[in-house]
Design an enzyme around this catalytic site. Structure first.
Site, PDB file in Angstrom:
ATOM      1  N   SER A  21       0.834  -1.210   0.000  1.00 18.43           N
ATOM      2  CA  SER A  21       0.000   0.000   0.000  1.00 18.43           C
ATOM      3  C   SER A  21       0.867   1.258   0.000  1.00 18.43           C
ATOM      4  O   SER A  21       0.604   2.225  -0.726  1.00 18.43           O
ATOM      5  CB  SER A  21      -0.898   0.021   1.231  1.00 18.43           C
ATOM      6  OG  SER A  21      -1.833  -1.018   1.164  1.00 18.43           O
ATOM      7  N   ASP A 330      -6.619  -7.979   4.935  1.00 16.67           N
ATOM      8  CA  ASP A 330      -5.773  -8.761   4.019  1.00 16.67           C
ATOM      9  C   ASP A 330      -5.118  -9.952   4.714  1.00 16.67           C
ATOM     10  O   ASP A 330      -4.545 -10.822   4.044  1.00 16.67           O
ATOM     11  CB  ASP A 330      -4.689  -7.866   3.407  1.00 16.67           C
ATOM     12  CG  ASP A 330      -5.272  -6.856   2.424  1.00 16.67           C
ATOM     13  OD1 ASP A 330      -6.416  -7.058   1.965  1.00 16.67           O
ATOM     14  OD2 ASP A 330      -4.585  -5.862   2.122  1.00 16.67           O
TER      15      ASP A 330
HETATM   16  C1  S3P Z   1      -5.631  -1.295   0.060  1.00 15.64           C
HETATM   17  C2  S3P Z   1      -6.836  -1.270   0.688  1.00 15.64           C
HETATM   18  C3  S3P Z   1      -7.618  -2.467   1.004  1.00 15.64           C
HETATM   19  C4  S3P Z   1      -6.769  -3.734   0.924  1.00 15.64           C
HETATM   20  C5  S3P Z   1      -5.926  -3.753  -0.314  1.00 15.64           C
HETATM   21  C6  S3P Z   1      -4.982  -2.561  -0.335  1.00 15.64           C
HETATM   22  C7  S3P Z   1      -4.935  -0.025  -0.199  1.00 15.64           C
HETATM   23  O1  S3P Z   1      -8.674  -2.574   0.085  1.00 15.64           O
HETATM   24  O2  S3P Z   1      -7.574  -4.878   0.979  1.00 15.64           O
HETATM   25  O3  S3P Z   1      -5.157  -4.948  -0.369  1.00 15.64           O
HETATM   26  O4  S3P Z   1      -3.726  -0.049  -0.487  1.00 15.64           O
HETATM   27  O5  S3P Z   1      -5.596   1.010  -0.124  1.00 15.64           O
HETATM   28  P1  S3P Z   1     -10.082  -1.791   0.270  1.00 15.64           P
HETATM   29  O6  S3P Z   1      -9.856  -0.360   0.170  1.00 15.64           O
HETATM   30  O7  S3P Z   1     -10.944  -2.314  -0.830  1.00 15.64           O
HETATM   31  O8  S3P Z   1     -10.576  -2.194   1.616  1.00 15.64           O
END
Ligand code: S3P
Length: 442
Positions: A21, A330
């Site tokens: 992220s 996750d």
């Molecule tokens: C992420 C947000 C999450 C996560 C994804 C990465 C991000 O998703 O599950 O692996 O980097 O902003 P969501 O925003 O759909 O919850």
């Protein structure tokens, strides 16, 4: 890929790959800032490489020299400022990466050109209405080319208005799409979160000089947050240090817990509280995980020492639900695997979002756990796992989902007999050296 049970304990020191992220956001904000942003610890996984590729198509020079400094590789991004992206030649292909598609759409909605955002077969099935709605309320013109509210999206850039938005689901991707679009709006925008999702975008926007304020909203709920972003501040290039990804480290932690006699030391794992729910679950299972060298940077991190442990649900039952869910969303695949080995019943609730990740993770986790001999059942928004029985090897279906593949690769280490993954290439999305690292530890 055929996997054998572990023949010896896992031991050693290791640094899990950089946080996915934060890596995405470093490229995005680096591209929008003035000057050269330098990123150490960047994750060179397929998802973040897709983000690099999209910004290169938008005219941003990104030097992926993978030069070594302190054993790490520094990425350089020559930022263009928020108003200087080029009209892309061809489609912007985000591969498997929902983060790339959703965050990028927030920026493209405000450009002076039309662009197309697309991805692989899995990404093209994932819901995009969740970003199309708030962005449209800001004046964005976004069409789903196939009329199914999924990618490909055709985005006609236009001038955006400020928005006051209450998040209908806890989603950092949706929140970030709105915040990035807000950089271009005609006045300050506000996002209200009843349940906080990961806050990497807010932290990095602040570090790059954006005018962003985060406050609590106790009248809504004890955890609720209000984020106000005013356009107009100059974003300046930064040096970004990306800690190791707790979501990737989670698989090594689980492997060390499950393989008898193991002791693994993980360096500089990100422990941002909006991401660290896993640690509470590990504690509840009685896992021997010791945290040292806690560093309180904007994105805090720590070293973990993990020893193999007998896992037991407290008083026979562990319920994982409510506000903790966004902080470990996750990690639920690997938590489900741990739950199958933990004595007692683990109940996961309020995790309907798992059905719209890289695969329907609820259906696939339960299917694969059962194939390995575990007692598991689906619920609409989670699952129930009665753990503690030995698992046996099985044929695992991954649906090309990296975290399903890694979760069951870990289960395979502690099962009896061989396991076959129908796809291991998908792991390159977030952890290209996963099997190399496991081999190093064994
Ligand atoms: C992420 C947000 C999450 C996560 C994804 C990465 C991000 O998703 O599950 O692996 O980097 O902003 P969501 O925003 O759909 O919850």
């Amino acid at each position: 890929m055929k996997l054998h049970p572990a023949s010896r304990a896992l031991r050693g020191k290791i640094t899990a790959p950089g946080d996915k992220s934060i890596s995405h956001r470093s490229v995005i904000l680096g591209a929008l800032a003035k000057g050269v942003t330098e990123v150490s610890g960047f994750l060179y996984g397929a998802d973040c490489l897709a983000t690099i590729d999209c910004f290169r198509k938008l005219g941003v020079r990104i030097e992926d020299a993978r030069r070594k400094t302190d054993g790490r590789q520094v990425l350089q991004i020559e930022g263009k400022g928020i108003f200087a992206l080029d009209t892309p030649f061809g489609e912007l292909n985000c591969g498997n990466s929902g983060t790339t598609a959703r965050l990028l759409s927030g920026i493209l909605a405000a450009q002076a050109f039309t662009s197309i955002v697309t991805g692989d077969a899995s990404l093209c099935k994932r819901p995009m209405k969740r970003i199309m709605e708030p962005l449209s309320q800001m004046g964005a013109v976004i069409e789903s080319v196939n009329g199914n509210d999924c990618c490909p999206l055709r985005i006609h850039g236009t001038r955006l208005h400020a928005l006051d938005y209450r998040m209908p689901v806890a989603s950092a991707q949706v929140k970030s799409a709105v915040l990035l679009a807000s950089l271009y709006a005609d006045a300050a925008s506000t996002v209200h979160e009843a349940l906080p999702s990961r806050d990497h975008t807010e932290l990095m926007l602040r570090a790059f000089g954006a005018d962003i304020r985060v406050s609590e909203e106790p009248e809504i709920s004890p955890l609720a947050k209000k984020i106000v972003l005013a356009p107009g501040a100059l974003l300046r290039a930064q040096k970004v240090h990306v800690p190791a990804d707790i979501s990737s480290a989670a698989f090594l932690i689980a492997a060390a817990l499950l393989v008898p006699g193991s002791e693994v030391y993980l360096k500089e794992v990100g422990i941002n509280p909006t991401r660290a729910g896993l640690l509470h679950v590990l504690r509840a299972f009685g896992a021997d995980v010791e945290m040292t060298n806690i560093t309180n940077a904007a994105e805090p991190y720590a070293d973990f020492n993990v020893k193999s442990s007998k896992l037991v649900c407290p008083e026979g039952r562990l319920v994982i639900e409510g506000e903790i869910i966004p902080t470990l969303i996750d990690e639920l695949p690997v938590i489900a695997v741990l739950a199958a080995f933990a004595e007692g019943e683990t109940v996961i609730k309020n995790a309907g979002e798992l059905r719209v990740k890289e695969s329907d993770r609820i259906a696939l986790l339960v299917r694969n756990l059962r194939e390995m001999g575990a007692e598991a059942e689906e619920t609409p928004d989670g699952m129930i796992i009665r753990g503690g029985k030995p698992l046996h090897g099985a044929q695992i279906k991954t649906h090309g989902d990296h975290r399903i593949a890694m979760g069951f690769a870990v289960a395979a280490l502690a099962a009896e007999g061989d396991t076959v993954l129908d796809d291991d290439a998908c792991i390159a999305v977030s952890y290209p050296d996963f099997f190399k690292d496991l081999a190093l530890l064994s």
